[in-house]
Enzyme design. Structure first.
Site, mmCIF file in Angstrom:
data_model
loop_
_atom_site.group_PDB
_atom_site.id
_atom_site.type_symbol
_atom_site.label_atom_id
_atom_site.label_comp_id
_atom_site.label_asym_id
_atom_site.label_seq_id
_atom_site.Cartn_x
_atom_site.Cartn_y
_atom_site.Cartn_z
ATOM 1 N N CYS A 32 32.202 -2.180 39.747
ATOM 2 C CA CYS A 32 32.447 -3.603 39.289
ATOM 3 C C CYS A 32 32.837 -3.649 37.795
ATOM 4 O O CYS A 32 33.788 -4.141 37.576
ATOM 5 C CB CYS A 32 31.263 -4.658 39.542
ATOM 6 S SG CYS A 32 31.043 -5.051 41.110
ATOM 7 N N ASN B 19 30.697 7.367 52.126
ATOM 8 C CA ASN B 19 29.332 7.903 52.289
ATOM 9 C C ASN B 19 28.551 6.665 52.176
ATOM 10 O O ASN B 19 28.828 5.600 51.503
ATOM 11 C CB ASN B 19 28.682 8.788 51.021
ATOM 12 C CG ASN B 19 29.826 10.109 51.067
ATOM 13 O OD1 ASN B 19 29.537 10.641 52.011
ATOM 14 N ND2 ASN B 19 30.165 10.532 50.021
ATOM 15 N N HIS C 70 36.693 7.594 49.609
ATOM 16 C CA HIS C 70 37.335 8.740 49.128
ATOM 17 C C HIS C 70 38.686 9.208 49.829
ATOM 18 O O HIS C 70 38.652 9.247 51.037
ATOM 19 C CB HIS C 70 36.465 9.895 49.142
ATOM 20 C CG HIS C 70 35.116 9.943 48.232
ATOM 21 N ND1 HIS C 70 34.721 10.344 47.251
ATOM 22 C CD2 HIS C 70 33.817 9.041 49.009
ATOM 23 C CE1 HIS C 70 33.535 9.943 46.902
ATOM 24 N NE2 HIS C 70 33.099 9.274 48.001
ATOM 25 N N HIS D 167 33.218 2.186 48.836
ATOM 26 C CA HIS D 167 34.239 3.047 48.343
ATOM 27 C C HIS D 167 34.793 4.006 49.491
ATOM 28 O O HIS D 167 33.840 4.596 50.122
ATOM 29 C CB HIS D 167 34.317 3.588 47.163
ATOM 30 C CG HIS D 167 32.871 4.550 46.917
ATOM 31 N ND1 HIS D 167 31.643 4.170 47.011
ATOM 32 C CD2 HIS D 167 32.646 5.832 47.063
ATOM 33 C CE1 HIS D 167 30.815 4.924 46.854
ATOM 34 N NE2 HIS D 167 31.498 6.171 46.913
ATOM 35 N N HIS E 187 28.579 0.660 45.575
ATOM 36 C CA HIS E 187 29.734 -0.354 45.777
ATOM 37 C C HIS E 187 30.647 0.207 46.948
ATOM 38 O O HIS E 187 31.116 1.355 46.684
ATOM 39 C CB HIS E 187 30.385 -0.539 44.382
ATOM 40 C CG HIS E 187 31.636 -1.422 44.336
ATOM 41 N ND1 HIS E 187 31.768 -2.374 43.693
ATOM 42 C CD2 HIS E 187 32.594 -1.543 45.221
ATOM 43 C CE1 HIS E 187 32.831 -3.253 43.624
ATOM 44 N NE2 HIS E 187 33.427 -2.666 44.843
ATOM 45 N N HIS F 34 32.193 -7.177 45.427
ATOM 46 C CA HIS F 34 31.377 -6.146 45.489
ATOM 47 C C HIS F 34 30.689 -6.242 47.040
ATOM 48 O O HIS F 34 30.393 -7.372 47.460
ATOM 49 C CB HIS F 34 30.092 -6.379 44.531
ATOM 50 C CG HIS F 34 29.018 -5.474 44.597
ATOM 51 N ND1 HIS F 34 28.956 -4.294 43.830
ATOM 52 C CD2 HIS F 34 27.920 -5.345 45.551
ATOM 53 C CE1 HIS F 34 27.930 -3.502 44.264
ATOM 54 N NE2 HIS F 34 27.260 -4.010 45.284
HETATM 55 P P1 AMP Z 1 29.380 8.889 46.760
HETATM 56 O O1 AMP Z 1 28.912 9.933 46.237
HETATM 57 O O2 AMP Z 1 30.264 8.839 47.833
HETATM 58 O O3 AMP Z 1 28.626 7.443 46.236
HETATM 59 O O4 AMP Z 1 30.994 8.552 45.339
HETATM 60 C C1 AMP Z 1 30.743 8.339 44.256
HETATM 61 C C2 AMP Z 1 32.072 8.988 43.473
HETATM 62 O O5 AMP Z 1 32.072 8.037 42.253
HETATM 63 C C3 AMP Z 1 31.614 10.385 42.988
HETATM 64 O O6 AMP Z 1 32.650 11.183 43.778
HETATM 65 C C4 AMP Z 1 31.683 10.606 41.578
HETATM 66 O O7 AMP Z 1 32.165 11.503 40.953
HETATM 67 C C5 AMP Z 1 32.607 9.228 41.414
HETATM 68 N N1 AMP Z 1 32.379 8.633 39.930
HETATM 69 C C6 AMP Z 1 31.079 8.499 39.339
HETATM 70 N N2 AMP Z 1 31.353 7.826 37.947
HETATM 71 C C7 AMP Z 1 32.703 7.714 38.214
HETATM 72 C C8 AMP Z 1 33.631 7.268 37.280
HETATM 73 N N3 AMP Z 1 33.171 6.513 35.864
HETATM 74 N N4 AMP Z 1 35.000 7.114 37.249
HETATM 75 C C9 AMP Z 1 35.457 7.690 38.371
HETATM 76 N N5 AMP Z 1 34.758 8.131 39.331
HETATM 77 C C10 AMP Z 1 33.403 8.236 39.222
HETATM 78 ZN ZN ZN Z 2 30.092 -3.425 42.378
#
Ligand code: AMP
Ligand code: ZN
Length: 113
Positions: A7, A86, A101, A99, A97, A46
């Site tokens: 967020c 995930n 990949h 997401h 949040h 969110h």
């Molecule tokens: P997950 O493990 O599926 O929750 O993915 C979270 C992802 O967020 C990981 O691949 C991290 O490398 C990525 N991540 C964490 N902090 C940041 C950030 N500030 N900017 C970009 N990606 C991030």
């Molecule tokens: Zn969020």
């Protein structure tokens, strides 16, 4: 959500490498890329995870899956890519949040888990 990393990224409070934005969706490069191209696509509103998707809010997920191929094309992922979300501790979700990949830019491991 005031205490949510993504967020804060969406709000510009924390910088990111943005690749796409519209009224519903924000996409940016993963800070620790696992593949040559590693992009995160998130809804601006969110939601904690896939577990939070309901008939009332699933439209944004459909929209994300319309946006993903456009991002992949813009990134030159002509040989394909993988989309991963995930959900929860067993999947190793670290940011609560929702997401998706986008992983690509090289042949990916054939084993998913
Ligand atoms: P997950 O493990 O599926 O929750 O993915 C979270 C992802 O967020 C990981 O691949 C991290 O490398 C990525 N991540 C964490 N902090 C940041 C950030 N500030 N900017 C970009 N990606 C991030
Ligand atoms: Zn969020």
């Amino acid at each position: 959500m005031s205490d949510c990393l993504f967020c804060k990224i969406i709000g510009g409070e924390i910088p990111s490498s943005k690749v796409y934005e519209d009224e519903l969706v924000f996409a940016f490069r993963d800070i620790a890329p696992m593949t040559p191209t590693h992009i995160l696509v998130v809804p601006k509103a969110h939601l904690d995870s896939v577990d939070a998707v309901t008939p009332e809010n699933s439209g944004v997920v459909a929209h994300i899956f319309e946006v993903i191929p456009r991002i992949a094309q813009a990134e030159g992922l002509v040989n394909g890519y993988r989309v991963v979300s995930n959900c929860g501790p067993d999947a190793g979700q670290t940011v609560k949040h929702l997401h998706f990949h986008i992983l690509g830019g090289k042949p990916l491991a054939t084993e998913m888990a």
